[in-house]
Design a protein around this motif. Structure first.
Motif, mmCIF file in Angstrom:
data_model
loop_
_atom_site.group_PDB
_atom_site.id
_atom_site.type_symbol
_atom_site.label_atom_id
_atom_site.label_comp_id
_atom_site.label_asym_id
_atom_site.label_seq_id
_atom_site.Cartn_x
_atom_site.Cartn_y
_atom_site.Cartn_z
ATOM 1 N N HIS A 47 0.843 -1.201 0.000
ATOM 2 C CA HIS A 47 0.000 0.000 0.000
ATOM 3 C C HIS A 47 0.877 1.249 0.000
ATOM 4 O O HIS A 47 0.687 2.176 -0.809
ATOM 5 C CB HIS A 47 -0.906 -0.042 1.235
ATOM 6 N N ASP A 48 1.848 1.289 0.889
ATOM 7 C CA ASP A 48 2.745 2.445 0.984
ATOM 8 C C ASP A 48 3.617 2.584 -0.259
ATOM 9 O O ASP A 48 3.885 3.703 -0.717
ATOM 10 C CB ASP A 48 3.637 2.314 2.225
ATOM 11 N N LEU A 49 4.054 1.460 -0.802
ATOM 12 C CA LEU A 49 4.912 1.499 -1.979
ATOM 13 C C LEU A 49 4.171 2.071 -3.184
ATOM 14 O O LEU A 49 4.709 2.912 -3.915
ATOM 15 C CB LEU A 49 5.433 0.105 -2.293
ATOM 16 N N ALA A 50 2.935 1.630 -3.390
ATOM 17 C CA ALA A 50 2.141 2.147 -4.508
ATOM 18 C C ALA A 50 1.935 3.656 -4.370
ATOM 19 O O ALA A 50 2.040 4.407 -5.347
ATOM 20 C CB ALA A 50 0.790 1.436 -4.566
ATOM 21 N N GLU A 51 1.664 4.087 -3.139
ATOM 22 C CA GLU A 51 1.481 5.521 -2.899
ATOM 23 C C GLU A 51 2.765 6.292 -3.192
ATOM 24 O O GLU A 51 2.733 7.359 -3.812
ATOM 25 C CB GLU A 51 1.044 5.766 -1.458
ATOM 26 N N ASN A 52 3.901 5.755 -2.773
ATOM 27 C CA ASN A 52 5.174 6.435 -3.005
ATOM 28 C C ASN A 52 5.487 6.555 -4.488
ATOM 29 O O ASN A 52 6.058 7.555 -4.939
ATOM 30 C CB ASN A 52 6.306 5.692 -2.288
ATOM 31 N N ILE A 53 5.125 5.534 -5.259
ATOM 32 C CA ILE A 53 5.354 5.585 -6.705
ATOM 33 C C ILE A 53 4.587 6.751 -7.316
ATOM 34 O O ILE A 53 5.138 7.557 -8.078
ATOM 35 C CB ILE A 53 4.938 4.259 -7.377
ATOM 36 N N MET A 54 3.319 6.881 -6.954
ATOM 37 C CA MET A 54 2.494 7.924 -7.560
ATOM 38 C C MET A 54 2.808 9.309 -6.986
ATOM 39 O O MET A 54 2.669 10.319 -7.685
ATOM 40 C CB MET A 54 1.013 7.589 -7.387
ATOM 41 N N ARG A 55 3.264 9.356 -5.736
ATOM 42 C CA ARG A 55 3.652 10.650 -5.163
ATOM 43 C C ARG A 55 4.906 11.223 -5.830
ATOM 44 O O ARG A 55 5.180 12.415 -5.696
ATOM 45 C CB ARG A 55 3.898 10.506 -3.656
ATOM 46 N N SER A 56 5.630 10.398 -6.545
ATOM 47 C CA SER A 56 6.833 10.892 -7.213
ATOM 48 C C SER A 56 6.505 11.872 -8.337
ATOM 49 O O SER A 56 7.383 12.593 -8.814
ATOM 50 C CB SER A 56 7.641 9.711 -7.770
ATOM 51 N N VAL A 57 5.233 11.916 -8.763
ATOM 52 C CA VAL A 57 4.846 12.837 -9.840
ATOM 53 C C VAL A 57 3.720 13.790 -9.424
ATOM 54 O O VAL A 57 3.066 14.397 -10.261
ATOM 55 C CB VAL A 57 4.432 12.071 -11.120
ATOM 56 N N GLY A 58 3.478 13.927 -8.119
ATOM 57 C CA GLY A 58 2.427 14.846 -7.671
ATOM 58 C C GLY A 58 1.784 14.364 -6.383
ATOM 59 O O GLY A 58 2.423 13.710 -5.569
ATOM 60 N N ILE A 59 0.504 14.665 -6.207
ATOM 61 C CA ILE A 59 -0.215 14.217 -5.020
ATOM 62 C C ILE A 59 -0.861 12.866 -5.294
ATOM 63 O O ILE A 59 -1.169 12.520 -6.437
ATOM 64 C CB ILE A 59 -1.273 15.237 -4.555
ATOM 65 N N ALA A 60 -1.051 12.088 -4.228
ATOM 66 C CA ALA A 60 -1.679 10.774 -4.345
ATOM 67 C C ALA A 60 -2.679 10.613 -3.215
ATOM 68 O O ALA A 60 -2.339 10.799 -2.040
ATOM 69 C CB ALA A 60 -0.631 9.665 -4.297
ATOM 70 N N LEU A 61 -3.913 10.283 -3.558
ATOM 71 C CA LEU A 61 -5.003 10.170 -2.591
ATOM 72 C C LEU A 61 -5.680 8.812 -2.746
ATOM 73 O O LEU A 61 -5.911 8.351 -3.863
ATOM 74 C CB LEU A 61 -6.041 11.280 -2.813
ATOM 75 N N TRP A 62 -6.002 8.186 -1.598
ATOM 76 C CA TRP A 62 -6.700 6.904 -1.626
ATOM 77 C C TRP A 62 -8.209 7.103 -1.551
ATOM 78 O O TRP A 62 -8.682 7.986 -0.844
ATOM 79 C CB TRP A 62 -6.246 6.024 -0.458
ATOM 80 N N VAL A 63 -8.947 6.279 -2.283
ATOM 81 C CA VAL A 63 -10.403 6.265 -2.175
ATOM 82 C C VAL A 63 -10.815 4.950 -1.540
ATOM 83 O O VAL A 63 -10.154 3.915 -1.718
ATOM 84 C CB VAL A 63 -11.088 6.449 -3.542
ATOM 85 N N ASN A 64 -11.897 4.978 -0.788
ATOM 86 C CA ASN A 64 -12.351 3.785 -0.068
ATOM 87 C C ASN A 64 -13.118 2.819 -0.958
ATOM 88 O O ASN A 64 -13.135 1.617 -0.715
ATOM 89 C CB ASN A 64 -13.234 4.202 1.111
ATOM 90 N N ASP A 65 -13.783 3.360 -1.967
ATOM 91 C CA ASP A 65 -14.620 2.558 -2.858
ATOM 92 C C ASP A 65 -14.092 2.709 -4.283
ATOM 93 O O ASP A 65 -13.901 3.840 -4.759
ATOM 94 C CB ASP A 65 -16.068 3.045 -2.772
ATOM 95 N N GLU A 66 -13.867 1.600 -4.964
ATOM 96 C CA GLU A 66 -13.349 1.678 -6.329
ATOM 97 C C GLU A 66 -14.254 2.492 -7.239
ATOM 98 O O GLU A 66 -13.785 3.150 -8.171
ATOM 99 C CB GLU A 66 -13.157 0.270 -6.902
ATOM 100 N N ASN A 67 -15.553 2.461 -6.981
ATOM 101 C CA ASN A 67 -16.487 3.224 -7.814
ATOM 102 C C ASN A 67 -16.193 4.716 -7.802
ATOM 103 O O ASN A 67 -16.552 5.436 -8.742
ATOM 104 C CB ASN A 67 -17.927 2.983 -7.354
ATOM 105 N N GLU A 68 -15.525 5.192 -6.739
ATOM 106 C CA GLU A 68 -15.173 6.604 -6.671
ATOM 107 C C GLU A 68 -14.188 7.002 -7.768
ATOM 108 O O GLU A 68 -14.077 8.182 -8.115
ATOM 109 C CB GLU A 68 -14.584 6.946 -5.304
ATOM 110 N N LEU A 69 -13.459 6.028 -8.305
ATOM 111 C CA LEU A 69 -12.502 6.328 -9.363
ATOM 112 C C LEU A 69 -13.196 6.856 -10.618
ATOM 113 O O LEU A 69 -12.585 7.577 -11.419
ATOM 114 C CB LEU A 69 -11.656 5.108 -9.694
ATOM 115 N N ASP A 70 -14.480 6.510 -10.803
ATOM 116 C CA ASP A 70 -15.226 7.062 -11.938
ATOM 117 C C ASP A 70 -15.429 8.566 -11.762
ATOM 118 O O ASP A 70 -15.312 9.331 -12.725
ATOM 119 C CB ASP A 70 -16.578 6.355 -12.083
#
Length: 275
Positions: free
Chosen positions: A145-168
Motif C-alpha cells: 500500500h505504501d509502496l504504490a502511494e510512493n510511486i504515484m507521489r513521485s509525480v504529484g499528489i496521491a489520494l486513496w479512495v475507499n470505494d473503487e467506484n469513486e474512481l469514476d
C-alpha cells in the motif's frame, strides 16, 4: 521499507514521467526496469534515465517486485493474460494506471489472489504536478500500500479512495479535468484576440493567470468560492463577467459535463468486464 525493484510494462509518456519522478525522489535507476515493444523507446529511456530496459516482459517480471501496467487500455487484456502465470508465481504487486479497467477485470486476467492497486493519474504528472487517486484490493498488504502511494507521489499528489467506484468520479474531476481548463484557456485566449490583444500577449496572460489562480488556491485555506468573492468587487468588471457566466448557466453546465464524464467512465469499466 526494503528497497523494492519496480518495473514498467509500457514505456510511454506516463511511464517515463513516473520513472523520472522516482529517480528525482531518490530511487536508484539500478532498481528500475522498463519493457516496451518499441526498441527505440527502450533505447531512449535507457540512455536518458539510465534505467534497465528489456524487450521481454517475462525478464522484467523476474527482476522486479512491483509491476506497473502502463500499456494502453485496449491492449491490457492480452498483456495481462500473458503475464498471469509468472506474476502469480512471483506474488508481485501489480499497479495499473490504465483508465477504465476495473479491478474485477484485472483480477480475472491476472488471478484472484493477485495484489492489485488501480490508479487514476492525470497528464500533469508529465510535469511532476499530477493528481492521482488509488484503490487497493484486499490482497494488498500495508507495505505494498505504501509502496504504490510512493510511486504515484513521485509525480504529484496521491489520494486513496475507499470505494473503487469513486474512481469514476475521479476520472471526471481530475483525470479529464486538465482538458476543461485548457478549454477555458482556449476560450479566454480567443476572446482576448477579439478584444484587440495580439496572440503572444493573449496566450501569456491567460497561461500566467491560470497558474497564479491555481497557486493561490493550493496555498490558501479558503474555498474557491471565498477566493472568488475576495477578488470580485461589487459593481466592478469581475462581477460583470461572473454574472455573465452565471446567466449562461456556467455552474450547471460544468456539473452536466462532469456527470457525463463519470457516466462514460462507468460504461468503459463495464465494457472491460465483458471482454
Amino acid at each position: 521499507m526494503n528497497i523494492q525493484k519496480i518495473g514498467f510494462i509500457g514505456g510511454g509518456n506516463m511511464a517515463s514521467s513516473l520513472l523520472s519522478g522516482l529517480i528525482a525522489s531518490g530511487h536508484s535507476p539500478q532498481h528500475l526496469w522498463v519493457s516496451d515493444i518499441n526498441p527505440d523507446t527502450l533505447k531512449t529511456l535507457a540512455k536518458n534515465l539510465n534505467v534497465n530496459s528489456s524487450a521481454s516482459n517475462d525478464e522484467l517480471i523476474n527482476a522486479v517486485d512491483v509491476v506497473v501496467l502502463a500499456v494502453k487500455p485496449q491492449a491490457l487484456s492480452s498483456v495481462a493474460k500473458s503475464l498471469a502465470t509468472l506474476i502469480q508465481k512471483k506474488k508481485s504487486l501489480v499497479v495499473s494506471i490504465a483508465a477504465g479497467i476495473s479491478q474485477h477485470s484485472l483480477s480475472q486476467w491476472l488471478g484472484a489472489d493477485t495484489a492489485i492497486v488501480r490508479c487514476m493519474p492525470n497528464t500533469p504528472a508529465l510535469v511532476l504536478t499530477g493528481a492521482t487517486a488509488l484503490h487497493a484490493n484486499a490482497q494488498v498488504n500495508v507495505e505494498q500500500h505504501d509502496l504504490a502511494e510512493n510511486i504515484m507521489r513521485s509525480v504529484g499528489i496521491a489520494l486513496w479512495v475507499n470505494d473503487e467506484n469513486e474512481l469514476d468520479a475521479v476520472t471526471a474531476v481530475s483525470g479529464s479535468g486538465p482538458a476543461y481548463y485548457f478549454l477555458l484557456m482556449e476560450a479566454m485566449e480567443k476572446a482576448a484576440l477579439e478584444l484587440g490583444l495580439n496572440e503572444v500577449t493573449a496566450r501569456l496572460l491567460v497561461q500566467q493567470t491560470a497558474l497564479g489562480a491555481a497557486k493561490i488556491a493550493l496555498e490558501s485555506s479558503e474555498s474557491p468560492e471565498q477566493l472568488r468573492k475576495r477578488v470580485t468587487s461589487p459593481g466592478g468588471t469581475t462581477q460583470q463577467a461572473i454574472e455573465t457566466f452565471e446567466k449562461g448557466g456556467f455552474t450547471e453546465l460544468v456539473s452536466k459535463a462532469l456527470h457525463a464524464a463519470r457516466d462514460r467512465s462507468i460504461e468503459m469499466s463495464k465494457h472491460s468486464e465483458n471482454n
